[in-house]
Write an enzyme that holds these catalytic residues in place. Structure first.
Site, mmCIF file in Angstrom:
data_model
loop_
_atom_site.group_PDB
_atom_site.id
_atom_site.type_symbol
_atom_site.label_atom_id
_atom_site.label_comp_id
_atom_site.label_asym_id
_atom_site.label_seq_id
_atom_site.Cartn_x
_atom_site.Cartn_y
_atom_site.Cartn_z
ATOM 1 N N THR A 1 0.535 -1.424 0.104
ATOM 2 C CA THR A 1 0.003 -0.217 0.074
ATOM 3 C C THR A 1 0.935 1.223 -0.002
ATOM 4 O OG1 THR A 1 -1.601 -1.405 1.455
ATOM 5 C CG2 THR A 1 -2.260 1.448 1.220
ATOM 6 N N VAL A 2 2.135 1.382 0.880
ATOM 7 C CA VAL A 2 2.654 3.207 0.687
ATOM 8 C C VAL A 2 4.121 2.451 0.055
ATOM 9 C CG1 VAL A 2 3.997 4.117 2.712
ATOM 10 C CG2 VAL A 2 1.665 2.829 3.867
ATOM 11 N N GLU B 1 8.440 9.386 10.690
ATOM 12 C CA GLU B 1 8.123 10.502 11.104
ATOM 13 C C GLU B 1 6.251 9.632 10.678
ATOM 14 O OE1 GLU B 1 7.504 13.825 11.162
ATOM 15 O OE2 GLU B 1 5.666 12.345 11.917
ATOM 16 N N GLY C 1 0.930 9.499 10.561
ATOM 17 C CA GLY C 1 0.494 8.491 9.188
ATOM 18 C C GLY C 1 1.224 9.954 8.651
ATOM 19 N N GLY D 1 -12.841 -0.690 3.985
ATOM 20 C CA GLY D 1 -10.976 -0.467 3.933
ATOM 21 C C GLY D 1 -10.583 0.606 5.028
ATOM 22 N N GLU E 1 -8.653 -4.090 8.876
ATOM 23 C CA GLU E 1 -7.725 -5.241 7.966
ATOM 24 C C GLU E 1 -8.895 -5.913 8.145
ATOM 25 O OE1 GLU E 1 -4.029 -5.885 8.288
ATOM 26 O OE2 GLU E 1 -3.513 -3.934 8.106
ATOM 27 N N LYS F 1 2.433 2.930 18.636
ATOM 28 C CA LYS F 1 2.889 4.562 18.407
ATOM 29 C C LYS F 1 3.401 4.890 20.064
ATOM 30 C CE LYS F 1 -0.047 3.802 14.121
ATOM 31 N NZ LYS F 1 -1.196 3.568 14.127
HETATM 32 N N1 LIG Z 1 -1.409 0.836 4.971
HETATM 33 C C1 LIG Z 1 -1.306 2.214 6.085
HETATM 34 O O1 LIG Z 1 -2.030 3.760 5.823
HETATM 35 C C2 LIG Z 1 0.244 2.417 7.082
HETATM 36 C C3 LIG Z 1 0.095 4.140 7.392
HETATM 37 C C4 LIG Z 1 1.106 4.690 8.662
HETATM 38 C C5 LIG Z 1 2.474 3.407 8.553
HETATM 39 N N2 LIG Z 1 1.944 1.983 7.909
HETATM 40 C C6 LIG Z 1 3.357 1.426 8.016
HETATM 41 O O2 LIG Z 1 4.253 1.011 7.122
HETATM 42 C C7 LIG Z 1 4.808 -0.345 5.983
HETATM 43 C C8 LIG Z 1 4.170 -0.735 5.286
HETATM 44 O O3 LIG Z 1 2.972 -1.147 5.211
HETATM 45 P P1 LIG Z 1 1.600 -1.852 3.953
HETATM 46 O O4 LIG Z 1 0.405 -1.336 4.781
HETATM 47 O O5 LIG Z 1 2.449 -1.038 2.971
HETATM 48 O O6 LIG Z 1 2.344 -3.123 4.219
HETATM 49 P P2 LIG Z 1 1.729 -4.323 2.600
HETATM 50 O O7 LIG Z 1 1.071 -3.258 1.960
HETATM 51 O O8 LIG Z 1 1.430 -5.272 3.711
HETATM 52 O O9 LIG Z 1 3.293 -3.923 1.985
HETATM 53 C C9 LIG Z 1 4.333 -4.295 2.289
HETATM 54 C C10 LIG Z 1 4.754 -4.849 1.634
HETATM 55 O O10 LIG Z 1 6.230 -5.796 2.148
HETATM 56 C C11 LIG Z 1 6.351 -6.508 0.942
HETATM 57 N N3 LIG Z 1 7.021 -7.671 1.922
HETATM 58 C C12 LIG Z 1 6.404 -8.610 2.840
HETATM 59 N N4 LIG Z 1 7.470 -9.212 3.585
HETATM 60 C C13 LIG Z 1 8.656 -8.863 3.011
HETATM 61 C C14 LIG Z 1 10.023 -9.588 2.754
HETATM 62 N N5 LIG Z 1 10.286 -10.782 3.830
HETATM 63 N N6 LIG Z 1 10.891 -9.260 1.993
HETATM 64 C C15 LIG Z 1 11.394 -8.494 1.013
HETATM 65 N N7 LIG Z 1 9.315 -7.657 1.756
HETATM 66 C C16 LIG Z 1 8.495 -7.878 2.262
HETATM 67 C C17 LIG Z 1 5.163 -6.976 0.584
HETATM 68 O O11 LIG Z 1 5.998 -7.450 -0.933
HETATM 69 P P3 LIG Z 1 5.057 -9.439 -1.941
HETATM 70 O O12 LIG Z 1 4.131 -9.394 0.110
HETATM 71 O O13 LIG Z 1 5.178 -9.327 -2.532
HETATM 72 O O14 LIG Z 1 6.603 -10.008 -1.055
HETATM 73 C C18 LIG Z 1 4.336 -6.291 0.651
HETATM 74 O O15 LIG Z 1 5.258 -5.082 -0.693
HETATM 75 C C19 LIG Z 1 4.390 -0.871 7.571
HETATM 76 O O16 LIG Z 1 5.330 -0.579 8.140
HETATM 77 C C20 LIG Z 1 3.076 -0.365 8.207
HETATM 78 O O17 LIG Z 1 2.586 0.180 9.398
HETATM 79 C C21 LIG Z 1 1.196 1.820 6.793
#
Ligand SMILES: NC(=O)c1ccc[n+]([C@@H]2O[C@H](COP(=O)([O-])OP(=O)(O)OC[C@H]3O[C@@H](n4cnc5c(N)ncnc54)[C@H](OP(=O)(O)O)[C@@H]3O)[C@@H](O)[C@H]2O)c1
Length: 418
Positions: A26-27, A126, A131, A184, A187, A202
């Protein structure tokens, strides 16, 4: 970011500033999309053009190869394994790191801060808290010289969405959770959010920055929202209160208290009007009363904006690290006001007996609403501030009285009005 004529700077070339992007969910995907849109302006201002050197996921890219070709690592995988290993190896190789990973910081913060200092690199995060709302920057940089007394926050958008939906439509917790999933905002497995664990991570990060004391996720007691009912919220309306999941980090005489719990707020409190998936954080200090920051706490493009802001800060320092660790004990038994909901037999003397038991523990009633329900009655009251252990002792005694029909419900009330 303006040119001397006041207009935006565009089209700067500059040397490449190469970014290893770990994670493309997502990010990560939103970051990859945002970067080229903003690269011209950044290059115009800083003389260096940020670009993606490569992407790593489970099925794509090689970490060592990518590291060798990068100036900075953006970690957007989440969790601690393998994120911790990648982030430490990046810093050991002299690369700056930007991450949005609250789990990593709240469980391995000290190791990471030490590694950043040892290797002379920046670690910026940050987006790990609230967020795009610039909480970390404001506490660690803007207020670096301030004596902060307390930080209160709504730092989990999922639970705030659920509580807002329950208040708006009178729906049950289960109905509001289902709506959050459909839209959405929650989760498929919302456990970390609804148990308060996400907010606890946090608050551990915030407490470390605000007070200098190392606080691990495991040090933060957290209560969630699963046990709350539409009824609690309806009664609260009558008492002029709104229900929020609050993360709190505050100075106490002998240390600091860091906790997450549902709480009623009077409507004038700056956090009371924060609705839906928004986040907000109120920072209090005798020097400036309070500052409240609010905005979207999640979402791909929003979070990617905060991540890119950190990248720009690395490209154009000044670096500011967290303060040196100090020894402050964690205090768990502190004074607060409480809402108490009792279902009792409707007979004379019940309220007087309840008030007497509370009084013996030093708890006095601030306001009360009483309603008959057949042969029973509901007593809903808000107590004046009292030491939590004393209040809980009184509630234990009350629960054992023969006229009490179901387990009492207790929720903290934040009394301050600004
Ligand atoms: N989503 C939000 O709104 C939000 C807001 C604030 C902070 N965050 C933080 O941002 C971070 C990312 O969140 P997200 O929502 O973008 O997560 P996500 O959608 O689950 O994406 C995670 C990514 O990491 C990859 N990944 C997972 N395990 C891996 C591994 N062992 N080696 C290499 N790549 C790996 C996945 O790729 P594959 O599955 O394709 O391998 C995927 O591309 C987290 O720390 C989350 O807490 C998210």
């Amino acid at each position: 970011m303006t040119a001397p004529d006041g207009g935006p700077r565009e089209g700067g070339e500059g040397a490449p500033f190469r970014i290893a992007l770990l994670g493309h969910g997502t990010v990560g995907a939103a970051f990859e999309e945002l970067l080229p849109e903003r690269a011209d302006v950044i290059a115009g201002d800083l003389g260096q053009r940020p670009e993606i050197a490569g992407v790593l996921t489970r099925s794509r890219g090689d970490f060592d190869d990518l590291l060798g070709r990068s100036d900075l690592v953006v970690e957007l995988i989440g969790g601690t394994d393998p994120a911790l290993d990648y982030v430490l190896r990046a810093m050991q190789a002299g690369k700056h790191v930007v991450t949005a990973n609250k789990q990593l910081l709240s469980q391995h913060g000290e190791e990471l801060y030490a590694a950043a200092a040892e290797h002379g690199v920046q670690l910026r995060f940050e987006a790990a808290v609230a967020g795009v709302v610039p909480v970390i920057r404001v506490i660690a940089e803007t207020l670096a010289a301030a004596h902060i007394d307390r930080v209160h926050g709504i730092v989990n958008g999922t639970t705030n969405f659920i509580l807002s939906a329950m208040a708006r439509s009178g729906s049950s917790y289960e109905e509001a959770l289902a709506e959050a999933k459909e839209l959405g905002y929650a989760e498929a497995d919302p456990t970390e959010d609804v148990t308060g664990k996400d907010a606890a991570a946090k608050m551990a990060i915030i407490a470390r920055l605000a007070f200098g004391a190392p606080v691990h996720l495991d040090d933060v007691p957290h209560e969630g929202i699963e046990h709350l009912t539409g009824e609690d919220i309806a009664y609260a309306e009558e008492l002029g209160l709104s229900l929020k999941l609050i993360g709190s980090a505050e100075r106490q005489q002998d240390g600091i208290a860091v906790r997450v719990f549902p709480a009623f707020l009077y409507r004038d409190h700056p956090l009371a009007s924060v609705e839906g998936a928004f986040n907000a954080v109120t920072i209090e200090s005798s020097a400036f009363t309070e500052i409240t920051l609010s905005g979207p706490g999640a979402g791909g493009p929003q979070t990617a904006t905060a991540v890119l802001g950190d990248v720009v800060s690395v490209m154009a320092p000044p670096p500011v690290g967290p303060p040196a660790p100090v020894n402050l004990s964690l205090v768990s038994d502190i004074e607060s006001a409480f809402y108490l909901h009792l279902e009792v037999a409707d007979r004379p003397g019940v309220l007087a007996q309840v008030a007497e038991i509370l009084g013996l523990q030093g708890a006095s009633i601030g306001s009360v609403v009483q309603k008959g329900i057949g042969d029973d009655a509901r007593l809903v009251m808000v107590m004046h501030p009292v030491l939590e252990s004393k209040f809980r002792a009184a509630v234990d005694l009350i629960e054992r009285l023969d006229f009490v029909r179901s387990p009492p419900r207790v929720i903290r009330v934040i009394e301050e009005v600004f």
